[in-house]
Design a protein around this motif. Sequence first.
Motif, PDB file in Angstrom:
ATOM      1  N   LYS A  92       0.747  -1.310  -0.054  1.00 21.84           N
ATOM      2  CA  LYS A  92       0.074   0.122   0.072  1.00 21.84           C
ATOM      3  C   LYS A  92       0.599   1.225  -0.019  1.00 21.84           C
ATOM      4  CE  LYS A  92      -4.154  -2.028   2.286  1.00 21.84           C
ATOM      5  NZ  LYS A  92      -5.002  -1.826   3.328  1.00 21.84           N
ATOM      6  N   ASN A  93       2.108   1.488   0.409  1.00 26.18           N
ATOM      7  CA  ASN A  93       2.897   2.390   0.534  1.00 26.18           C
ATOM      8  C   ASN A  93       3.347   2.850  -1.082  1.00 26.18           C
ATOM      9  OD1 ASN A  93       3.346   2.749   3.441  1.00 26.18           O
ATOM     10  ND2 ASN A  93       4.721   0.875   3.257  1.00 26.18           N
ATOM     11  N   TYR A  94       3.026   1.817  -1.828  1.00 28.25           N
ATOM     12  CA  TYR A  94       3.558   2.238  -3.444  1.00 28.25           C
ATOM     13  C   TYR A  94       2.160   2.388  -4.233  1.00 28.25           C
ATOM     14  CZ  TYR A  94       7.599   0.722  -1.090  1.00 28.25           C
ATOM     15  OH  TYR A  94       8.828   0.801  -0.270  1.00 28.25           O
ATOM     16  N   GLU A 141      -3.461  -5.232  -6.940  1.00 27.59           N
ATOM     17  CA  GLU A 141      -2.462  -5.422  -6.019  1.00 27.59           C
ATOM     18  C   GLU A 141      -2.667  -5.557  -4.638  1.00 27.59           C
ATOM     19  OE1 GLU A 141      -1.226  -3.091  -9.726  1.00 27.59           O
ATOM     20  OE2 GLU A 141      -2.848  -3.035  -8.128  1.00 27.59           O
ATOM     21  N   THR A 142      -3.750  -5.194  -4.151  1.00 25.29           N
ATOM     22  CA  THR A 142      -4.162  -5.427  -2.793  1.00 25.29           C
ATOM     23  C   THR A 142      -5.360  -6.257  -2.524  1.00 25.29           C
ATOM     24  OG1 THR A 142      -5.421  -3.538  -2.616  1.00 25.29           O
ATOM     25  CG2 THR A 142      -2.961  -3.086  -1.977  1.00 25.29           C
ATOM     26  N   GLY A 143      -5.790  -6.405  -3.559  1.00 26.73           N
ATOM     27  CA  GLY A 143      -7.353  -7.166  -3.529  1.00 26.73           C
ATOM     28  C   GLY A 143      -8.419  -6.311  -2.930  1.00 26.73           C
ATOM     29  N   GLU A 144      -8.232  -5.219  -2.768  1.00 27.37           N
ATOM     30  CA  GLU A 144      -9.345  -4.248  -2.013  1.00 27.37           C
ATOM     31  C   GLU A 144     -10.209  -3.824  -3.141  1.00 27.37           C
ATOM     32  OE1 GLU A 144      -9.112   0.181   0.171  1.00 27.37           O
ATOM     33  OE2 GLU A 144      -7.298  -0.793  -0.700  1.00 27.37           O
ATOM     34  N   GLN A 145     -11.380  -3.578  -2.674  1.00 33.43           N
ATOM     35  CA  GLN A 145     -12.535  -3.396  -3.410  1.00 33.43           C
ATOM     36  C   GLN A 145     -12.893  -1.830  -2.968  1.00 33.43           C
ATOM     37  OE1 GLN A 145     -13.432  -5.064  -6.284  1.00 33.43           O
ATOM     38  NE2 GLN A 145     -15.274  -3.822  -6.811  1.00 33.43           N
ATOM     39  N   VAL A 146     -12.728  -0.768  -4.107  1.00 34.30           N
ATOM     40  CA  VAL A 146     -13.050   0.625  -3.401  1.00 34.30           C
ATOM     41  C   VAL A 146     -14.500   0.968  -4.008  1.00 34.30           C
ATOM     42  CG1 VAL A 146     -12.275   3.162  -3.782  1.00 34.30           C
ATOM     43  CG2 VAL A 146     -10.641   1.014  -3.530  1.00 34.30           C
ATOM     44  N   LYS A 147     -15.238   1.274  -3.122  1.00 35.50           N
ATOM     45  CA  LYS A 147     -16.580   1.826  -3.581  1.00 35.50           C
ATOM     46  C   LYS A 147     -16.833   2.999  -2.811  1.00 35.50           C
ATOM     47  CE  LYS A 147     -21.375  -0.278  -3.113  1.00 35.50           C
ATOM     48  NZ  LYS A 147     -21.634  -0.244  -4.825  1.00 35.50           N
ATOM     49  N   ALA A 148     -17.639   3.786  -3.740  1.00 32.94           N
ATOM     50  CA  ALA A 148     -18.014   4.974  -3.179  1.00 32.94           C
ATOM     51  C   ALA A 148     -18.996   5.083  -1.894  1.00 32.94           C
ATOM     52  CB  ALA A 148     -18.383   6.075  -4.262  1.00 32.94           C
ATOM     53  N   ALA A 149     -18.646   5.590  -0.966  1.00 32.15           N
ATOM     54  CA  ALA A 149     -19.320   5.906   0.422  1.00 32.15           C
ATOM     55  C   ALA A 149     -20.473   6.694   0.078  1.00 32.15           C
ATOM     56  CB  ALA A 149     -18.752   6.220   1.354  1.00 32.15           C
TER      57      ALA A 149
END
Length: 278
Positions: A92-94, A141-149
Amino acid sequence: MLFTGTDSYIATSALQQAVNAAVILEKPLLIKGEPGTGKTLLAEELAKSLETELIQWHIKSTTKAQQGLYEYDAVSRLRDSQLGDPRVHDIKNYIKKGKLWQAFSAEKRPVLLIDEIDKADIEFPNDLLLELDKMEFHVYETGEQVKAAIRPIVIITSNNEKELPDAFLRRCFFHYIDFPSLDEMEQIIDVHFPNIQQRLVKEALEVFFKLRDIPGLKKKPSTSELLDWLKLLMADQIDPQVLQDKSHQGGLMPLFGALLKNEQDVSLVEKLAFMAKR
């Protein structure tokens, strides 16, 4: 929420309806119009009227859709691993958040401006279809799902340099900003220069609209260029009568460099003035 313009931005009733319709439908508002008609300024004034954050993504010919989501800096991570930096253990640092990610993670509903989308590659709008429709994306890269709050208000501007894909257009609410009429232009001038001499406004607008009507003009002067010209006329205390003097500078208006932006148009105006004298 109803947008009715602001003290410093005159919005026509049609533009107000377009903004409010896009907000109700939760669709991006695609704004087209001549350069200088206030497309970008609309997003700024909308954010100001809502007292919310404006997130601006200015598009260039080299811009890729992925940059709006995030960018992974693998080169920096490799360098840090060679130097023994402990940060390399957390990927996540990159990862640098893009403008869409910033808008999706905002605590208060922001205004997201995607400015001059037609400058990018033809596939650029298609590459953002899912993200703008579903308001989410996956970080591989992180497997994260970003969803608009909170779904941001999206304003997209275009100068019509190239056609946009039909699939993209279907997902937008569209509005074309017509060039201001004489009365609307007077209102715009009054907002920016409330104490301006009215005779100067009358003479300047007559010269301005005549200039825009010249056939063959390569670049018609815009609203922003008119305001720049008026500011210079006031600063130099130019007599309004001089604006109609055809003998001035070979038929060119005072401080013509604020309105005419290439040598072909300057030559055309000079030629027409010479022919009118004959």
